[in-house]
Design a protein around this motif. Structure first.
Motif, PDB file in Angstrom:
ATOM      1  N   ALA A 298       1.376  -1.764   8.980  1.00 34.73           N
ATOM      2  CA  ALA A 298       1.699  -0.369   8.680  1.00 34.73           C
ATOM      3  C   ALA A 298       3.181  -0.141   8.983  1.00 34.73           C
ATOM      4  O   ALA A 298       3.813  -0.946   9.664  1.00 34.73           O
ATOM      5  CB  ALA A 298       0.838   0.569   9.529  1.00 34.73           C
TER       6      ALA A 298
ATOM      7  N   ARG B 292       4.261  -1.525   4.701  1.00 39.62           N
ATOM      8  CA  ARG B 292       2.870  -1.121   4.417  1.00 39.62           C
ATOM      9  C   ARG B 292       2.240  -2.204   3.555  1.00 39.62           C
ATOM     10  O   ARG B 292       2.310  -2.165   2.330  1.00 39.62           O
ATOM     11  CB  ARG B 292       2.847   0.222   3.677  1.00 39.62           C
ATOM     12  CG  ARG B 292       3.421   1.362   4.476  1.00 39.62           C
ATOM     13  CD  ARG B 292       3.208   2.694   3.800  1.00 39.62           C
ATOM     14  NE  ARG B 292       3.742   2.773   2.462  1.00 39.62           N
ATOM     15  CZ  ARG B 292       4.844   3.431   2.121  1.00 39.62           C
ATOM     16  NH1 ARG B 292       5.558   4.054   3.039  1.00 39.62           N
ATOM     17  NH2 ARG B 292       5.248   3.463   0.868  1.00 39.62           N
TER      18      ARG B 292
ATOM     19  N   ARG C  41      -7.990  -1.205   8.236  1.00 40.32           N
ATOM     20  CA  ARG C  41      -8.621  -0.678   7.012  1.00 40.32           C
ATOM     21  C   ARG C  41      -8.028  -1.348   5.767  1.00 40.32           C
ATOM     22  O   ARG C  41      -8.748  -1.661   4.825  1.00 40.32           O
ATOM     23  CB  ARG C  41      -8.463   0.840   6.928  1.00 40.32           C
ATOM     24  CG  ARG C  41      -9.347   1.599   7.893  1.00 40.32           C
ATOM     25  CD  ARG C  41      -9.425   3.088   7.578  1.00 40.32           C
ATOM     26  NE  ARG C  41      -8.145   3.761   7.426  1.00 40.32           N
ATOM     27  CZ  ARG C  41      -7.437   4.294   8.419  1.00 40.32           C
ATOM     28  NH1 ARG C  41      -7.885   4.237   9.663  1.00 40.32           N
ATOM     29  NH2 ARG C  41      -6.284   4.906   8.185  1.00 40.32           N
ATOM     30  N   ARG C  42      -6.740  -1.579   5.771  1.00 44.18           N
ATOM     31  CA  ARG C  42      -6.094  -2.238   4.632  1.00 44.18           C
ATOM     32  C   ARG C  42      -6.597  -3.669   4.485  1.00 44.18           C
ATOM     33  O   ARG C  42      -6.919  -4.118   3.386  1.00 44.18           O
ATOM     34  CB  ARG C  42      -4.573  -2.203   4.808  1.00 44.18           C
ATOM     35  CG  ARG C  42      -3.993  -0.825   4.612  1.00 44.18           C
ATOM     36  CD  ARG C  42      -2.520  -0.739   4.939  1.00 44.18           C
ATOM     37  NE  ARG C  42      -2.015   0.584   4.569  1.00 44.18           N
ATOM     38  CZ  ARG C  42      -0.870   1.094   4.987  1.00 44.18           C
ATOM     39  NH1 ARG C  42      -0.082   0.383   5.794  1.00 44.18           N
ATOM     40  NH2 ARG C  42      -0.501   2.299   4.598  1.00 44.18           N
TER      41      ARG C  42
ATOM     42  N   PHE D 147       0.827  -1.199   0.000  1.00 42.46           N
ATOM     43  CA  PHE D 147       0.000   0.000   0.000  1.00 42.46           C
ATOM     44  C   PHE D 147       0.866   1.255   0.000  1.00 42.46           C
ATOM     45  O   PHE D 147       2.003   1.234   0.471  1.00 42.46           O
ATOM     46  CB  PHE D 147      -0.905   0.017   1.240  1.00 42.46           C
ATOM     47  CG  PHE D 147      -1.987  -1.021   1.189  1.00 42.46           C
ATOM     48  CD1 PHE D 147      -3.267  -0.688   0.779  1.00 42.46           C
ATOM     49  CD2 PHE D 147      -1.717  -2.340   1.521  1.00 42.46           C
ATOM     50  CE1 PHE D 147      -4.260  -1.641   0.715  1.00 42.46           C
ATOM     51  CE2 PHE D 147      -2.704  -3.306   1.463  1.00 42.46           C
ATOM     52  CZ  PHE D 147      -3.984  -2.958   1.051  1.00 42.46           C
TER      53      PHE D 147
ATOM     54  N   SER E 225      -5.232  -6.930  12.413  1.00 45.61           N
ATOM     55  CA  SER E 225      -4.266  -5.861  12.206  1.00 45.61           C
ATOM     56  C   SER E 225      -3.149  -5.967  13.234  1.00 45.61           C
ATOM     57  O   SER E 225      -3.405  -6.133  14.426  1.00 45.61           O
ATOM     58  CB  SER E 225      -4.933  -4.493  12.322  1.00 45.61           C
ATOM     59  OG  SER E 225      -3.948  -3.471  12.203  1.00 45.61           O
TER      60      SER E 225
ATOM     61  N   SER F 219      -2.461   5.045   3.240  1.00 43.00           N
ATOM     62  CA  SER F 219      -3.557   4.698   2.338  1.00 43.00           C
ATOM     63  C   SER F 219      -4.022   3.267   2.586  1.00 43.00           C
ATOM     64  O   SER F 219      -3.221   2.393   2.917  1.00 43.00           O
ATOM     65  CB  SER F 219      -3.095   4.841   0.886  1.00 43.00           C
ATOM     66  OG  SER F 219      -4.087   4.368   0.003  1.00 43.00           O
ATOM     67  N   SER F 220      -5.320   3.060   2.393  1.00 37.63           N
ATOM     68  CA  SER F 220      -5.868   1.703   2.429  1.00 37.63           C
ATOM     69  C   SER F 220      -6.488   1.351   1.078  1.00 37.63           C
ATOM     70  O   SER F 220      -7.270   0.411   0.979  1.00 37.63           O
ATOM     71  CB  SER F 220      -6.906   1.586   3.554  1.00 37.63           C
ATOM     72  OG  SER F 220      -7.953   2.519   3.366  1.00 37.63           O
ATOM     73  N   THR F 221      -6.123   2.096   0.048  1.00 41.40           N
ATOM     74  CA  THR F 221      -6.606   1.830  -1.306  1.00 41.40           C
ATOM     75  C   THR F 221      -5.719   0.773  -1.949  1.00 41.40           C
ATOM     76  O   THR F 221      -4.496   0.938  -2.016  1.00 41.40           O
ATOM     77  CB  THR F 221      -6.584   3.117  -2.156  1.00 41.40           C
ATOM     78  OG1 THR F 221      -7.404   4.091  -1.514  1.00 41.40           O
ATOM     79  CG2 THR F 221      -7.092   2.856  -3.562  1.00 41.40           C
TER      80      THR F 221
ATOM     81  N   GLY G  21      -3.184  -7.132   8.291  1.00 37.05           N
ATOM     82  CA  GLY G  21      -2.872  -5.759   7.927  1.00 37.05           C
ATOM     83  C   GLY G  21      -1.694  -5.229   8.717  1.00 37.05           C
ATOM     84  O   GLY G  21      -1.576  -5.474   9.930  1.00 37.05           O
TER      85      GLY G  21
ATOM     86  N   LEU H 285      -5.144   1.661  10.703  1.00 30.62           N
ATOM     87  CA  LEU H 285      -4.767   1.662   9.288  1.00 30.62           C
ATOM     88  C   LEU H 285      -4.560   0.232   8.786  1.00 30.62           C
ATOM     89  O   LEU H 285      -5.018  -0.125   7.693  1.00 30.62           O
ATOM     90  CB  LEU H 285      -3.489   2.488   9.081  1.00 30.62           C
ATOM     91  CG  LEU H 285      -2.968   2.597   7.655  1.00 30.62           C
ATOM     92  CD1 LEU H 285      -4.021   3.189   6.723  1.00 30.62           C
ATOM     93  CD2 LEU H 285      -1.685   3.436   7.637  1.00 30.62           C
TER      94      LEU H 285
ATOM     95  N   ALA I   4     -10.148  -3.597   3.197  1.00 30.30           N
ATOM     96  CA  ALA I   4     -10.213  -3.224   1.780  1.00 30.30           C
ATOM     97  C   ALA I   4      -9.921  -4.436   0.899  1.00 30.30           C
ATOM     98  O   ALA I   4     -10.601  -4.662  -0.116  1.00 30.30           O
ATOM     99  CB  ALA I   4      -9.218  -2.092   1.481  1.00 30.30           C
TER     100      ALA I   4
END
Length: 183
Positions: free
Chosen positions: A117, A175, A132-133, A81, A155, A85-87, A115, A129, A136
């Motif tokens: 970070a 990430r 969220r990843r 990632f 996470s 960002s978690s897109t 997940g 975060l 997603a």
């Protein structure tokens, strides 16, 4: 997008065709990872040591072989990632489609989406975060055909770095979401 959808469907059909046998069309009751209806010694029960059996061990071995084949997209199990960002980046679409097709063709297979970070940001922020990843990625896998029940998210935030360094190269590697199959 249509081409990618067709590719995902074709991959799912191919995997299903390769993994389904007459013996596997009805799911045996599985208790503690073993087939409860299978005799203790399947080869002896078959009366011929050359008879191929389809028990929990054979199925697990076939799944491991597919997941670990270095020529398969399934062997790629890390999605990276961008910073903060978690897109999910489009460059991972083929890998995600391959895993979704695999999970769709193997409904008893589970996967944990871990997940992560980098170290920048507070511990709490990085845990959120990482979640969220993972969520997603889970959403994309479900849209592409995996069942939500097959996917578990967790996470670790910054707690389990892939690279212990403190520079951009290390942060890029940290990430991520890792797909962890329990085999």
């Amino acid at each position: 997008m249509t081409r990618q959808l067709l590719l995902a469907l074709a991959l799912g059909a191919f995997i299903t065709a390769c993994t389904t046998t007459p013996e596997q069309t009805q799911d045996p009751e599985v208790v503690d990872g073993t087939d409860a209806s299978a005799p203790a010694d399947e080869a002896a029960a078959a009366g011929d040591a050359g008879v191929q059996t389809f028990g929990a061990d054979a199925e697990r071995d076939a799944i491991i072989e597919r997941l670990d084949d270095p020529d398969s997209l399934l062997s790629e199990r890390i999605i990276y990632f961008d910073y903060d960002s978690s897109t999910v980046q489009p460059r991972f679409d083929e890998i995600i489609q391959a895993h979704a097709g695999f999970l769709q063709a193997n409904p008893r297979v589970m996967v944990t989406l871990e997940g992560h970070a980098d170290e920048r940001g507070s511990r709490e922020y990085n845990l959120a975060l990482g979640e969220r990843r993972a969520q997603a990625l889970k959403q994309q896998l479900v849209v592409l055909g995996a069942m939500s029940e097959q996917l578990r998210t967790v996470s670790y935030g910054e707690e389990r770095p892939a690279d212990p360094g403190h520079d951009e190269r290390a942060w890029e590697r940290n990430r991520r979401v890792e797909l962890i199959y329990p085999y």
